[in-house]
Design a protein around this motif. Structure first.
Motif, mmCIF file in Angstrom:
data_model
loop_
_atom_site.group_PDB
_atom_site.id
_atom_site.type_symbol
_atom_site.label_atom_id
_atom_site.label_comp_id
_atom_site.label_asym_id
_atom_site.label_seq_id
_atom_site.Cartn_x
_atom_site.Cartn_y
_atom_site.Cartn_z
ATOM 1 N N GLU A 89 47.931 34.768 39.075
ATOM 2 C CA GLU A 89 46.697 35.542 39.236
ATOM 3 C C GLU A 89 46.573 36.504 38.059
ATOM 4 O OE1 GLU A 89 46.415 37.370 43.060
ATOM 5 O OE2 GLU A 89 47.031 35.543 44.085
ATOM 6 N N GLY A 90 45.357 36.903 37.781
ATOM 7 C CA GLY A 90 45.123 37.879 36.722
ATOM 8 C C GLY A 90 45.053 37.240 35.354
ATOM 9 N N THR A 91 45.170 38.083 34.353
ATOM 10 C CA THR A 91 45.043 37.637 32.974
ATOM 11 C C THR A 91 46.295 36.893 32.526
ATOM 12 O OG1 THR A 91 45.933 39.703 32.124
ATOM 13 C CG2 THR A 91 43.546 39.577 32.391
ATOM 14 N N CYS A 92 46.134 36.188 31.424
ATOM 15 C CA CYS A 92 47.277 35.570 30.767
ATOM 16 C C CYS A 92 47.095 35.836 29.280
ATOM 17 C CB CYS A 92 47.383 34.079 31.083
ATOM 18 S SG CYS A 92 46.028 33.050 30.510
ATOM 19 N N GLY A 93 48.091 35.506 28.510
ATOM 20 C CA GLY A 93 47.986 35.771 27.090
ATOM 21 C C GLY A 93 48.481 34.613 26.262
ATOM 22 N N LEU A 94 47.929 34.494 25.081
ATOM 23 C CA LEU A 94 48.315 33.474 24.109
ATOM 24 C C LEU A 94 48.874 34.194 22.893
ATOM 25 C CD1 LEU A 94 48.150 30.468 23.058
ATOM 26 C CD2 LEU A 94 45.938 31.133 22.077
ATOM 27 N N ASN B 167 53.141 35.228 36.978
ATOM 28 C CA ASN B 167 53.982 34.497 37.911
ATOM 29 C C ASN B 167 55.391 34.375 37.310
ATOM 30 O OD1 ASN B 167 55.330 32.572 39.448
ATOM 31 N ND2 ASN B 167 53.560 31.254 39.686
ATOM 32 N N PRO B 168 56.426 34.894 37.990
ATOM 33 C CA PRO B 168 57.773 34.843 37.418
ATOM 34 C C PRO B 168 58.463 33.479 37.510
ATOM 35 C CG PRO B 168 57.840 35.899 39.552
ATOM 36 C CD PRO B 168 56.386 35.645 39.245
ATOM 37 N N GLU B 169 57.884 32.521 38.237
ATOM 38 C CA GLU B 169 58.524 31.220 38.424
ATOM 39 C C GLU B 169 58.458 30.395 37.137
ATOM 40 O OE1 GLU B 169 58.059 27.216 41.098
ATOM 41 O OE2 GLU B 169 57.356 29.105 41.932
ATOM 42 N N ILE B 170 59.611 29.986 36.668
ATOM 43 C CA ILE B 170 59.697 29.186 35.442
ATOM 44 C C ILE B 170 59.720 27.712 35.835
ATOM 45 C CG2 ILE B 170 61.148 28.642 33.454
ATOM 46 C CD1 ILE B 170 61.946 31.608 33.441
ATOM 47 N N PRO B 171 58.811 26.898 35.275
ATOM 48 C CA PRO B 171 58.751 25.476 35.638
ATOM 49 C C PRO B 171 59.986 24.705 35.147
ATOM 50 C CG PRO B 171 57.024 26.036 34.056
ATOM 51 C CD PRO B 171 57.759 27.286 34.351
ATOM 52 N N PRO B 172 60.296 23.572 35.797
ATOM 53 C CA PRO B 172 61.533 22.826 35.534
ATOM 54 C C PRO B 172 61.875 22.549 34.071
ATOM 55 C CG PRO B 172 60.429 21.895 37.431
ATOM 56 C CD PRO B 172 59.509 22.943 36.858
ATOM 57 N N PRO C 81 41.130 36.170 30.091
ATOM 58 C CA PRO C 81 40.826 36.461 31.482
ATOM 59 C C PRO C 81 41.141 35.267 32.375
ATOM 60 C CG PRO C 81 38.815 35.907 30.332
ATOM 61 C CD PRO C 81 39.918 35.916 29.303
ATOM 62 N N HIS C 82 41.262 35.515 33.658
ATOM 63 C CA HIS C 82 41.447 34.428 34.629
ATOM 64 C C HIS C 82 40.086 33.775 34.811
ATOM 65 C CE1 HIS C 82 42.632 32.289 38.261
ATOM 66 N NE2 HIS C 82 43.857 32.452 37.805
ATOM 67 N N ASP C 83 39.782 32.839 33.926
ATOM 68 C CA ASP C 83 38.447 32.256 33.820
ATOM 69 C C ASP C 83 38.614 30.803 33.374
ATOM 70 O OD1 ASP C 83 36.046 31.434 32.132
ATOM 71 O OD2 ASP C 83 35.315 33.368 32.851
ATOM 72 N N PRO C 84 37.856 29.877 33.936
ATOM 73 C CA PRO C 84 38.017 28.473 33.556
ATOM 74 C C PRO C 84 37.698 28.188 32.086
ATOM 75 C CG PRO C 84 36.150 28.733 35.054
ATOM 76 C CD PRO C 84 36.853 30.056 34.986
ATOM 77 N N ARG C 85 37.053 29.114 31.404
ATOM 78 C CA ARG C 85 36.762 28.929 29.972
ATOM 79 C C ARG C 85 37.925 29.338 29.081
ATOM 80 N NH1 ARG C 85 31.194 31.810 31.287
ATOM 81 N NH2 ARG C 85 32.782 33.060 32.300
ATOM 82 N N ALA C 86 38.952 29.955 29.646
ATOM 83 C CA ALA C 86 40.072 30.477 28.852
ATOM 84 C C ALA C 86 40.776 29.392 28.025
ATOM 85 C CB ALA C 86 41.063 31.213 29.750
#
Length: 138
Positions: A60-65, A83-88, A15-20
């Protein structure tokens, strides 16, 4: 005792949670110890923590591992988000070093220094998957 030969895969939706990031690290540690890959725990936890933290900060929203052992002694850690933006560094561009007094901007440099390989995939449903690999004995 049952054994699982590579490739094996585990997936966890967070979840979008600081404990993730903590949940991701705990899960990663348990999986690696169960598969006798304890030598990878320290580096793998650091990498997973950075990727999950970035997903929480920039999407925003969920993420996955996703954890996968594509070959014996090799671990692939994937984190997807909306987020579709891929970091450098995942596009092949090196990251610039942060200013000495900057409070942020070191995470992707850590990924560059600690991962044996990395890459990114744009997801057709939106978002991206960033992955890193670490190899036992490197």
């Amino acid at each position: 005792m049952a054994t699982v030969s590579p490739p094996w895969t585990y997936a966890l939706q967070l979840p979008h949670d600081p404990r993730a990031p903590g949940v991701a690290r705990h899960t990663l540690r348990a999986v690696l110890h169960a598969h006798r890959l304890g030598a990878l725990v320290e580096t793998a936890e650091l990498l997973a923590d950075e990727l999950v933290t970035n997903a929480l900060q920039h999407a925003e929203g969920t993420c996955g591992l996703r954890l996968r052992e594509p070959a014996p002694g090799r671990l692939r850690i994937g984190v997807w988000d909306a987020n579709p933006e891929i970091p450098p560094p995942f596009k092949g561009d090196p990251t610039a070093p942060p200013d000495a007094d900057a409070e942020r901007g070191r995470g992707l440099r850590i990924v560059e220094m600690c991962a044996d390989s990395w890459g990114a995939t744009t997801l057709h449903q939106g978002g991206k998957l960033l992955w890193v690999e670490v190899v036992e004995g490197d």
